[in-house]
Design an enzyme around this catalytic site. Structure first.
Site, short mmCIF file in Angstrom:
data_model
loop_
_atom_site.label_atom_id
_atom_site.label_comp_id
_atom_site.label_asym_id
_atom_site.label_seq_id
_atom_site.Cartn_x
_atom_site.Cartn_y
_atom_site.Cartn_z
N ARG A 134 0.84 -1.21 0.00
CA ARG A 134 0.00 0.00 0.00
C ARG A 134 0.87 1.26 0.00
O ARG A 134 0.66 2.17 -0.79
CB ARG A 134 -0.89 0.03 1.24
CG ARG A 134 -1.89 -1.09 1.33
CD ARG A 134 -2.75 -0.88 2.58
NE ARG A 134 -3.57 -2.02 2.87
CZ ARG A 134 -3.20 -3.03 3.67
NH1 ARG A 134 -2.03 -3.02 4.27
NH2 ARG A 134 -4.01 -4.04 3.88
N ILE A 135 1.84 1.32 0.93
CA ILE A 135 2.61 2.56 1.08
C ILE A 135 3.75 2.63 0.05
O ILE A 135 3.92 3.66 -0.61
CB ILE A 135 3.14 2.69 2.53
CG1 ILE A 135 1.96 2.84 3.49
CG2 ILE A 135 4.10 3.88 2.66
CD1 ILE A 135 2.30 2.72 4.97
N ASP A 181 10.32 -6.80 -3.85
CA ASP A 181 9.14 -7.27 -3.13
C ASP A 181 8.83 -8.68 -3.60
O ASP A 181 8.07 -8.89 -4.55
CB ASP A 181 7.94 -6.34 -3.37
CG ASP A 181 6.78 -6.69 -2.44
OD1 ASP A 181 6.64 -7.88 -2.07
OD2 ASP A 181 6.00 -5.78 -2.08
N ARG A 211 8.74 -0.04 10.47
CA ARG A 211 8.77 -0.43 11.88
C ARG A 211 10.23 -0.45 12.33
O ARG A 211 11.10 -0.83 11.55
CB ARG A 211 8.16 -1.83 12.09
CG ARG A 211 6.64 -1.85 12.03
CD ARG A 211 6.01 -1.17 13.27
NE ARG A 211 4.57 -1.11 13.22
CZ ARG A 211 3.86 -0.03 12.86
NH1 ARG A 211 4.45 1.07 12.47
NH2 ARG A 211 2.54 -0.07 12.89
N ASP A 255 12.03 7.13 11.30
CA ASP A 255 10.82 7.61 12.00
C ASP A 255 10.35 6.62 13.06
O ASP A 255 9.48 6.96 13.86
CB ASP A 255 9.70 7.82 10.96
CG ASP A 255 8.42 8.32 11.60
OD1 ASP A 255 8.48 9.36 12.29
OD2 ASP A 255 7.37 7.67 11.44
N GLU A 287 9.72 2.27 21.82
CA GLU A 287 9.22 3.64 21.68
C GLU A 287 8.62 4.10 23.00
O GLU A 287 7.79 3.37 23.57
CB GLU A 287 8.19 3.70 20.55
CG GLU A 287 8.85 3.41 19.21
CD GLU A 287 7.93 3.58 18.01
OE1 GLU A 287 6.71 3.68 18.19
OE2 GLU A 287 8.45 3.63 16.89
N HIS A 309 8.14 8.93 15.28
CA HIS A 309 7.05 8.05 14.81
C HIS A 309 5.78 8.86 14.52
O HIS A 309 4.72 8.62 15.09
CB HIS A 309 6.77 6.92 15.81
CG HIS A 309 5.97 5.81 15.18
ND1 HIS A 309 5.92 4.53 15.66
CD2 HIS A 309 5.18 5.80 14.07
CE1 HIS A 309 5.15 3.78 14.90
NE2 HIS A 309 4.67 4.54 13.92
#
Ligand SMILES: NC(=O)c1ccc[n+]([C@@H]2O[C@H](COP(=O)([O-])OP(=O)(O)OC[C@H]3O[C@@H](n4cnc5c(N)ncnc54)[C@H](O)[C@@H]3O)[C@@H](O)[C@H]2O)c1
Length: 331
Positions: free
Chosen positions: A162-163, A182, A243, A267, A272, A291
């Site tokens: 998707r991203i 991919d 992630r 990010d 976290e 993030h």
């Protein structure tokens, strides 16, 4: 299904629940909301025991909590991750878990692109140069050379779901070339995007900017490590908005300190918030953001609408839209 179903929100990050209250009232839904993030399991149980649908942000959904539920048929996790939910325990009880993987796709793609350009044009690092040189009464940017033209550069995409595919589409007009890895992309999707696929080694070795968009699993954990970082050109940058666990950050810090690659923009973190001794803090060739790729005011409203859509689809029997455990329906 009878119209008087009960929806309970256990905890929320929105400033208030006025929009939800109005929307559920229109639907004749019995709606209750709480802030139970720090509450005991007994309190969460008391609030949710007779719900049909539970919407959860951070509250832990444990097997013992699930055991106290009488009517719950659907849990909706407000967000993309669902580490706080015991999925096998839900499945065993025939309860579906839905997540919302598609409320912030543009935001994350835009952040990845922003970070690539920030590296290319050294936007963040220039600030320190200006501060320091102006204090010396100078006007000097020699410390941040070299920079290279983005037009004609090669962007390596690791993960084109998707991203990743949005990054690909959004960058079409910037004159960049693409190398994409991919191994799980379907042939139909590959053909629709009109892309070629390459090995991880080929993408890492030949890209000027590498951006990671894979899910975190046993295969992708530390996919960026000493071995794969060693493939990179000394002028190349790596961006991670996926992630934290995808990157071995100690290995990354080492190649950054040794100037074996040009820079990194991160990010997401394994823990976290990261500890104060997080190895990239203070490095002059690393950008770190807290993030926030998912965040925009627009995404905040989109997730509310998507959760409402999921409730509607539950009521009219057309859901679930994004189930984590579709097999639960048959349990
Ligand atoms: N930073 C944030 O705020 C934020 C917000 C949303 C999502 N995310 C993260 O972004 C990442 C991508 O999300 P998405 O919605 O595009 O996921 P997606 O499932 O749509 O796409 C992931 C792609 O990675 C591919 N893939 C799987 N294993 C691979 C491997 N070993 N090598 C290369 N490709 C592989 C899959 O085939 C798939 O095409 C996820 O890790 C997600 O958690 C981060």
């Amino acid at each position: 299904m009878a119209s008087k179903i009960k929806v309970v929100i256990t905890d929320y990050i929105e400033p208030d629940m006025a929009w939800e209250t109005a929307e559920f009232a229109k639907r004749g839904v019995d709606f209750k909301y709480y802030q139970l993030k720090s509450a005991s399991e007994a309190e969460v149980s008391a609030a949710t025991a007779d719900a049909d649908i539970v919407v959860v942000n951070m509250v832990k959904i444990t097997p013992s909590l699930i055991d106290t539920w009488k009517n719950v048929k659907l849990v909706i996790r407000h967000g993309t991750g669902y580490d706080n939910v015991d999925v096998p325990a839900l499945t065993a009880k025939g309860i579906i878990l839905e997540y919302i993987p598609d409320y912030c796709l543009h935001e994350v793609a835009e952040q990845a692109i922003a970070l690539m350009f920030a590296c290319a044009r050294k936007v963040v690092w220039s600030r320190k140069i200006v501060d320091d040189s102006v204090k010396r009464g100078e006007w000097d940017f020699r410390e941040i050379i070299p920079m290279f033209r983005m037009d004609g550069a090669t962007v390596g995409l690791i993960g084109c779901g998707r991203i990743g595919s949005l990054v690909y589409k959004k960058l079409q007009h910037f004159g960049v070339k693409f190398l994409i890895c991919d191994p799980y992309l379907s042939e139909k999707r590959r053909a629709a995007l009109g892309i070629e696929l390459h090995s991880l080694e080929h993408v890492m070795s030949n890209s000027d900017f590498i951006t990671v968009h894979t899910p975190l699993n046993n295969e992708t954990r530390y996919i960026i490590n000493a071995k794969t970082l060693a493939y990179m050109k000394p002028t190349a940058y790596i961006v991670n908005t996926s992630r934290g666990g995808m990157v071995n950050v100690d290995d990354l810090a080492e190649v950054l300190k040794a100037r074996k690659i040009a820079g990194a923009a991160i990010d997401v973190f394994e823990k976290e918030p990261p500890r104060a001794d997080y190895p990239l803090l203070g490095l002059d060739n690393a950008i770190v953001t807290p993030h926030l790729s998912w965040y925009s005011e627009d995404a905040g409203q989109t997730i509310r609408e998507k959760i409402m859509q999921d409730v509607d689809m539950f009521i009219d029997g057309t859901g679930p839209r994004c189930p984590v455990n579709p097999e639960a329906k048959k349990a």
